[in-house]
Design a protein around this motif. Structure first.
Motif, PDB file in Angstrom:
ATOM      1  N   VAL A   1     -38.276 -11.583  56.064  1.00 21.30           N
ATOM      2  CA  VAL A   1     -37.895 -12.808  54.989  1.00 21.30           C
ATOM      3  C   VAL A   1     -37.240 -12.291  53.918  1.00 21.30           C
ATOM      4  O   VAL A   1     -36.071 -12.730  53.336  1.00 21.30           O
ATOM      5  CB  VAL A   1     -39.053 -13.626  54.754  1.00 21.30           C
ATOM      6  CG1 VAL A   1     -38.661 -14.833  53.451  1.00 21.30           C
ATOM      7  CG2 VAL A   1     -39.521 -14.385  56.167  1.00 21.30           C
ATOM      8  N   PHE A   2     -37.758 -11.270  53.100  1.00 21.34           N
ATOM      9  CA  PHE A   2     -37.280 -10.579  52.132  1.00 21.34           C
ATOM     10  C   PHE A   2     -35.856 -10.019  52.252  1.00 21.34           C
ATOM     11  O   PHE A   2     -34.781 -10.297  51.545  1.00 21.34           O
ATOM     12  CB  PHE A   2     -38.082  -9.458  51.535  1.00 21.34           C
ATOM     13  CG  PHE A   2     -37.620  -8.911  50.171  1.00 21.34           C
ATOM     14  CD1 PHE A   2     -37.422  -9.301  48.975  1.00 21.34           C
ATOM     15  CD2 PHE A   2     -36.937  -7.374  50.431  1.00 21.34           C
ATOM     16  CE1 PHE A   2     -37.084  -8.748  47.788  1.00 21.34           C
ATOM     17  CE2 PHE A   2     -36.508  -6.906  49.387  1.00 21.34           C
ATOM     18  CZ  PHE A   2     -36.530  -7.246  48.063  1.00 21.34           C
ATOM     19  N   GLN A  51     -32.572 -12.684  52.677  1.00 24.19           N
ATOM     20  CA  GLN A  51     -32.364 -13.827  51.580  1.00 24.19           C
ATOM     21  C   GLN A  51     -30.798 -13.387  51.093  1.00 24.19           C
ATOM     22  O   GLN A  51     -30.272 -12.387  51.206  1.00 24.19           O
ATOM     23  CB  GLN A  51     -33.088 -13.298  50.248  1.00 24.19           C
ATOM     24  CG  GLN A  51     -34.584 -13.856  50.364  1.00 24.19           C
ATOM     25  CD  GLN A  51     -35.232 -13.338  49.112  1.00 24.19           C
ATOM     26  OE1 GLN A  51     -35.468 -14.240  48.406  1.00 24.19           O
ATOM     27  NE2 GLN A  51     -35.745 -12.101  49.039  1.00 24.19           N
ATOM     28  N   GLN A  52     -30.097 -14.487  51.041  1.00 22.36           N
ATOM     29  CA  GLN A  52     -28.672 -14.647  50.531  1.00 22.36           C
ATOM     30  C   GLN A  52     -28.536 -15.176  49.147  1.00 22.36           C
ATOM     31  O   GLN A  52     -29.351 -16.036  48.781  1.00 22.36           O
ATOM     32  CB  GLN A  52     -28.006 -15.491  51.572  1.00 22.36           C
ATOM     33  CG  GLN A  52     -28.115 -14.946  53.108  1.00 22.36           C
ATOM     34  CD  GLN A  52     -27.446 -13.386  53.376  1.00 22.36           C
ATOM     35  OE1 GLN A  52     -26.353 -13.437  52.813  1.00 22.36           O
ATOM     36  NE2 GLN A  52     -27.899 -12.776  54.071  1.00 22.36           N
ATOM     37  N   LEU A 103     -31.815 -15.640  44.379  1.00 25.28           N
ATOM     38  CA  LEU A 103     -33.093 -15.561  44.594  1.00 25.28           C
ATOM     39  C   LEU A 103     -34.026 -16.526  44.030  1.00 25.28           C
ATOM     40  O   LEU A 103     -34.015 -16.877  42.983  1.00 25.28           O
ATOM     41  CB  LEU A 103     -33.844 -14.476  44.381  1.00 25.28           C
ATOM     42  CG  LEU A 103     -33.154 -12.960  44.989  1.00 25.28           C
ATOM     43  CD1 LEU A 103     -33.857 -11.691  44.155  1.00 25.28           C
ATOM     44  CD2 LEU A 103     -32.998 -13.060  46.215  1.00 25.28           C
ATOM     45  N   GLN A 104     -34.833 -17.029  45.062  1.00 19.52           N
ATOM     46  CA  GLN A 104     -35.666 -18.495  44.770  1.00 19.52           C
ATOM     47  C   GLN A 104     -36.815 -17.771  43.850  1.00 19.52           C
ATOM     48  O   GLN A 104     -37.371 -16.668  44.381  1.00 19.52           O
ATOM     49  CB  GLN A 104     -36.375 -18.857  45.782  1.00 19.52           C
ATOM     50  CG  GLN A 104     -35.230 -19.978  46.334  1.00 19.52           C
ATOM     51  CD  GLN A 104     -35.853 -20.617  47.985  1.00 19.52           C
ATOM     52  OE1 GLN A 104     -36.865 -21.112  47.927  1.00 19.52           O
ATOM     53  NE2 GLN A 104     -35.084 -20.476  49.068  1.00 19.52           N
ATOM     54  N   LEU A 147     -40.504 -18.197  47.219  1.00 15.83           N
ATOM     55  CA  LEU A 147     -39.989 -18.364  48.628  1.00 15.83           C
ATOM     56  C   LEU A 147     -41.042 -18.469  49.522  1.00 15.83           C
ATOM     57  O   LEU A 147     -41.984 -17.550  49.794  1.00 15.83           O
ATOM     58  CB  LEU A 147     -39.136 -17.012  48.874  1.00 15.83           C
ATOM     59  CG  LEU A 147     -38.336 -17.228  50.359  1.00 15.83           C
ATOM     60  CD1 LEU A 147     -37.423 -18.103  50.177  1.00 15.83           C
ATOM     61  CD2 LEU A 147     -37.641 -15.573  50.269  1.00 15.83           C
ATOM     62  N   GLN A 172     -40.987 -14.167  42.941  1.00 14.53           N
ATOM     63  CA  GLN A 172     -39.731 -13.189  42.636  1.00 14.53           C
ATOM     64  C   GLN A 172     -39.302 -13.268  41.258  1.00 14.53           C
ATOM     65  O   GLN A 172     -38.721 -13.980  40.707  1.00 14.53           O
ATOM     66  CB  GLN A 172     -38.502 -13.755  43.502  1.00 14.53           C
ATOM     67  CG  GLN A 172     -39.125 -13.508  45.079  1.00 14.53           C
ATOM     68  CD  GLN A 172     -37.981 -13.582  46.000  1.00 14.53           C
ATOM     69  OE1 GLN A 172     -37.534 -12.512  46.551  1.00 14.53           O
ATOM     70  NE2 GLN A 172     -37.290 -14.847  46.322  1.00 14.53           N
ATOM     71  N   SER A 196     -40.449  -8.568  43.815  1.00  9.53           N
ATOM     72  CA  SER A 196     -40.850  -9.700  44.495  1.00  9.53           C
ATOM     73  C   SER A 196     -42.039  -9.162  45.149  1.00  9.53           C
ATOM     74  O   SER A 196     -42.230  -8.046  45.702  1.00  9.53           O
ATOM     75  CB  SER A 196     -39.809  -9.891  45.691  1.00  9.53           C
ATOM     76  OG  SER A 196     -38.620 -10.350  45.342  1.00  9.53           O
TER      77      SER A 196
END
Length: 124
Positions: free
Chosen positions: A26-27, A30-31, A34-35, A38, A57, A97
């Motif tokens: 998942v890390f 990410q595109q 960053l939330q 997440l 994060q 994160s």
């Protein structure tokens, strides 16, 4: 600056290799922007408490806020639960994160969670 994935020491001893790999995937996937939180997965325990595991994060350079704040768990944009948490124990450093589980006791839930379409936010 590059974001780094870290695991709290206790997580390193207790989390399964399968879950570690899922979090890493998942890390890595990410595109863009960053939330702050997440979502990874949600579950209910035997008492009916809602467990919400997210990647927290810290994308800034300053100190992560460690004071107690109200966090809201949403599903498809609708508030399901809210509770106050302090992330002091997390000790999150800049550009790191880290997975963390928020536990929303049953009495903090406004409706029954469906455990999908999840988001975690700070109460504005």
């Amino acid at each position: 600056m590059m974001q780094t994935l870290k695991f709290e020491e206790a997580w390193q001893r207790t989390i399964s290799e399968k879950d570690v790999q899922a979090i890493k995937n998942v890390f890595a996937a990410q595109q863009g922007e960053l939330q702050p939180f997440l979502p990874l997965w949600q579950a209910l325990n035997h008492r009916g408490d809602l467990l919400v595991t997210v990647l927290v994060q810290h994308t800034g350079d300053g100190e992560w806020p460690n004071d107690e704040r109200e966090y809201v768990y949403l599903e498809d944009g609708e508030e399901v639960a809210a509770n106050h948490f302090s992330l002091k124990r997390l000790g999150l450093k800049p550009h790191v994160s880290m997975p963390w589980t928020f536990i929303f006791p049953k009495e903090t839930q406004k409706k029954a969670p469906r455990l999908k379409g999840a988001a975690l936010r700070l109460r504005p």
